[in-house]
Design a protein around this motif. Structure first.
Motif, PDB file in Angstrom:
ATOM      1  N   GLU A  59     -63.298  45.909 -44.084  1.00 12.65           N
ATOM      2  CA  GLU A  59     -62.538  43.913 -43.642  1.00 12.65           C
ATOM      3  C   GLU A  59     -60.836  44.107 -44.609  1.00 12.65           C
ATOM      4  O   GLU A  59     -61.141  42.281 -44.066  1.00 12.65           O
ATOM      5  CB  GLU A  59     -63.828  43.026 -44.048  1.00 12.65           C
ATOM      6  CG  GLU A  59     -64.517  43.400 -42.635  1.00 12.65           C
ATOM      7  CD  GLU A  59     -66.219  42.753 -42.519  1.00 12.65           C
ATOM      8  OE1 GLU A  59     -66.236  40.953 -42.546  1.00 12.65           O
ATOM      9  OE2 GLU A  59     -66.848  43.265 -43.974  1.00 12.65           O
ATOM     10  N   TRP A 114     -56.916  46.551 -40.005  1.00 12.27           N
ATOM     11  CA  TRP A 114     -58.117  45.742 -39.136  1.00 12.27           C
ATOM     12  C   TRP A 114     -57.829  44.408 -38.765  1.00 12.27           C
ATOM     13  O   TRP A 114     -57.568  44.134 -37.494  1.00 12.27           O
ATOM     14  CB  TRP A 114     -59.331  46.147 -39.589  1.00 12.27           C
ATOM     15  CG  TRP A 114     -60.695  45.909 -39.520  1.00 12.27           C
ATOM     16  CD1 TRP A 114     -61.316  46.506 -38.958  1.00 12.27           C
ATOM     17  CD2 TRP A 114     -61.334  44.431 -39.328  1.00 12.27           C
ATOM     18  NE1 TRP A 114     -62.283  45.193 -38.252  1.00 12.27           N
ATOM     19  CE2 TRP A 114     -62.126  44.276 -38.617  1.00 12.27           C
ATOM     20  CE3 TRP A 114     -60.599  43.351 -40.316  1.00 12.27           C
ATOM     21  CZ2 TRP A 114     -63.513  43.644 -37.982  1.00 12.27           C
ATOM     22  CZ3 TRP A 114     -62.071  42.392 -40.641  1.00 12.27           C
ATOM     23  CH2 TRP A 114     -62.731  42.327 -39.552  1.00 12.27           C
ATOM     24  N   ILE A 148     -57.394  42.814 -35.028  1.00 14.53           N
ATOM     25  CA  ILE A 148     -58.541  41.556 -34.045  1.00 14.53           C
ATOM     26  C   ILE A 148     -57.802  40.762 -33.455  1.00 14.53           C
ATOM     27  O   ILE A 148     -58.233  40.039 -32.946  1.00 14.53           O
ATOM     28  CB  ILE A 148     -59.845  41.444 -35.768  1.00 14.53           C
ATOM     29  CG1 ILE A 148     -60.452  43.066 -35.958  1.00 14.53           C
ATOM     30  CG2 ILE A 148     -60.339  40.275 -35.680  1.00 14.53           C
ATOM     31  CD1 ILE A 148     -61.540  42.772 -34.969  1.00 14.53           C
ATOM     32  N   ARG A 180     -61.452  47.183 -23.301  1.00  8.26           N
ATOM     33  CA  ARG A 180     -62.061  47.929 -24.311  1.00  8.26           C
ATOM     34  C   ARG A 180     -60.757  48.460 -24.672  1.00  8.26           C
ATOM     35  O   ARG A 180     -61.077  49.190 -25.790  1.00  8.26           O
ATOM     36  CB  ARG A 180     -62.632  48.790 -23.475  1.00  8.26           C
ATOM     37  CG  ARG A 180     -63.758  49.498 -22.476  1.00  8.26           C
ATOM     38  CD  ARG A 180     -64.423  50.026 -21.921  1.00  8.26           C
ATOM     39  NE  ARG A 180     -64.593  49.168 -20.669  1.00  8.26           N
ATOM     40  CZ  ARG A 180     -64.660  50.017 -19.586  1.00  8.26           C
ATOM     41  NH1 ARG A 180     -64.929  50.984 -19.099  1.00  8.26           N
ATOM     42  NH2 ARG A 180     -64.047  48.752 -18.006  1.00  8.26           N
ATOM     43  N   ILE A 193     -60.546  46.866 -28.219  1.00  7.23           N
ATOM     44  CA  ILE A 193     -61.854  46.497 -28.834  1.00  7.23           C
ATOM     45  C   ILE A 193     -61.892  47.686 -29.770  1.00  7.23           C
ATOM     46  O   ILE A 193     -62.210  48.034 -30.455  1.00  7.23           O
ATOM     47  CB  ILE A 193     -62.756  46.696 -27.990  1.00  7.23           C
ATOM     48  CG1 ILE A 193     -62.720  44.936 -27.462  1.00  7.23           C
ATOM     49  CG2 ILE A 193     -63.941  46.232 -29.170  1.00  7.23           C
ATOM     50  CD1 ILE A 193     -63.697  43.817 -26.861  1.00  7.23           C
ATOM     51  N   SER A 194     -61.818  49.110 -29.305  1.00  8.66           N
ATOM     52  CA  SER A 194     -61.887  50.492 -29.471  1.00  8.66           C
ATOM     53  C   SER A 194     -60.722  50.704 -31.017  1.00  8.66           C
ATOM     54  O   SER A 194     -60.826  51.338 -31.902  1.00  8.66           O
ATOM     55  CB  SER A 194     -61.281  51.082 -28.210  1.00  8.66           C
ATOM     56  OG  SER A 194     -61.314  52.601 -29.158  1.00  8.66           O
ATOM     57  N   SER A 204     -62.219  48.870 -34.012  1.00 12.44           N
ATOM     58  CA  SER A 204     -63.775  49.811 -33.317  1.00 12.44           C
ATOM     59  C   SER A 204     -63.283  50.821 -34.662  1.00 12.44           C
ATOM     60  O   SER A 204     -64.289  50.972 -35.930  1.00 12.44           O
ATOM     61  CB  SER A 204     -64.541  49.630 -32.330  1.00 12.44           C
ATOM     62  OG  SER A 204     -64.517  48.834 -31.885  1.00 12.44           O
ATOM     63  N   ASN A 205     -62.624  51.683 -34.336  1.00 11.18           N
ATOM     64  CA  ASN A 205     -62.477  52.856 -35.077  1.00 11.18           C
ATOM     65  C   ASN A 205     -61.490  53.341 -35.661  1.00 11.18           C
ATOM     66  O   ASN A 205     -62.090  53.883 -36.867  1.00 11.18           O
ATOM     67  CB  ASN A 205     -61.458  54.097 -33.952  1.00 11.18           C
ATOM     68  CG  ASN A 205     -62.370  54.535 -32.543  1.00 11.18           C
ATOM     69  OD1 ASN A 205     -63.092  55.244 -32.099  1.00 11.18           O
ATOM     70  ND2 ASN A 205     -62.483  54.083 -31.314  1.00 11.18           N
ATOM     71  N   ALA A 232     -62.842  50.210 -38.376  1.00  9.92           N
ATOM     72  CA  ALA A 232     -63.554  50.136 -38.801  1.00  9.92           C
ATOM     73  C   ALA A 232     -64.345  51.863 -39.051  1.00  9.92           C
ATOM     74  O   ALA A 232     -65.262  51.941 -40.448  1.00  9.92           O
ATOM     75  CB  ALA A 232     -64.989  49.574 -38.771  1.00  9.92           C
ATOM     76  N   GLU A 233     -64.334  52.744 -37.962  1.00  7.42           N
ATOM     77  CA  GLU A 233     -65.920  53.449 -38.490  1.00  7.42           C
ATOM     78  C   GLU A 233     -64.985  54.132 -38.544  1.00  7.42           C
ATOM     79  O   GLU A 233     -65.571  55.540 -39.706  1.00  7.42           O
ATOM     80  CB  GLU A 233     -65.833  54.252 -36.814  1.00  7.42           C
ATOM     81  CG  GLU A 233     -67.354  55.109 -36.782  1.00  7.42           C
ATOM     82  CD  GLU A 233     -68.383  55.339 -35.625  1.00  7.42           C
ATOM     83  OE1 GLU A 233     -68.937  56.646 -35.015  1.00  7.42           O
ATOM     84  OE2 GLU A 233     -67.513  55.055 -34.264  1.00  7.42           O
ATOM     85  N   ALA A 263     -57.920  55.217 -33.085  1.00 10.13           N
ATOM     86  CA  ALA A 263     -57.413  54.231 -32.771  1.00 10.13           C
ATOM     87  C   ALA A 263     -56.714  53.934 -32.936  1.00 10.13           C
ATOM     88  O   ALA A 263     -55.982  53.115 -31.205  1.00 10.13           O
ATOM     89  CB  ALA A 263     -57.940  53.221 -34.339  1.00 10.13           C
TER      90      ALA A 263
END
Length: 119
Positions: free
Chosen positions: A9, A14, A18, A45, A48-49, A52-53, A55-56, A73
């Motif tokens: 975050e 990131w 967002i 999709r 959002i990926s 998300s990637n 973060a992962e 990502a």
């Protein structure tokens, strides 16, 4: 009182991703109804990926794993840009909106590349 936050975050890339997701949701909200379960869904999709990637990837222990998720990502970002080009060609969005997404994507692409190099 400080807010509990996860490490990802605090990453600018990131945060920018967002912002891109939010822009994409607004942009696609006016797409034709027949595109709701195809192009609209696919574009959202892809968008959002990206965060998300990222973060992962930050949660992974090995450098190889981190880079793999950052690469995914980046790939999702390129997929999104391609889909935006298609939607512009179909006249679902304006040239200006298309350019805004591409400008945001260029900035995020550079940041993801920097993130990969930092691992």
């Amino acid at each position: 009182m400080s807010e509990n936050r996860f490490g990802f975050e605090s990453l600018k890339v990131w945060e920018k991703s967002i912002q891109l997701v939010k822009f994409i949701y607004k942009l696609t909200s006016d797409f034709p109804k027949e595109e709701q379960y195809s192009l609209t869904s696919q574009i959202r999709r892809s968008a959002i990926s990206i965060p998300s990637n990222i973060a992962e990837g930050t949660s992974r222990d090995s450098k190889k794993d981190k880079k793999r998720f950052y690469t995914i990502a980046y790939g999702s970002l390129m997929e999104l840009v391609n889909q935006i080009i298609i939607t512009k060609e179909l006249s679902y969005i304006s040239t200006e909106s298309s350019q805004m997404v591409k400008d945001m994507a260029m900035e995020i692409a550079k940041m993801i590349s920097g993130l990969k190099k930092s691992v």
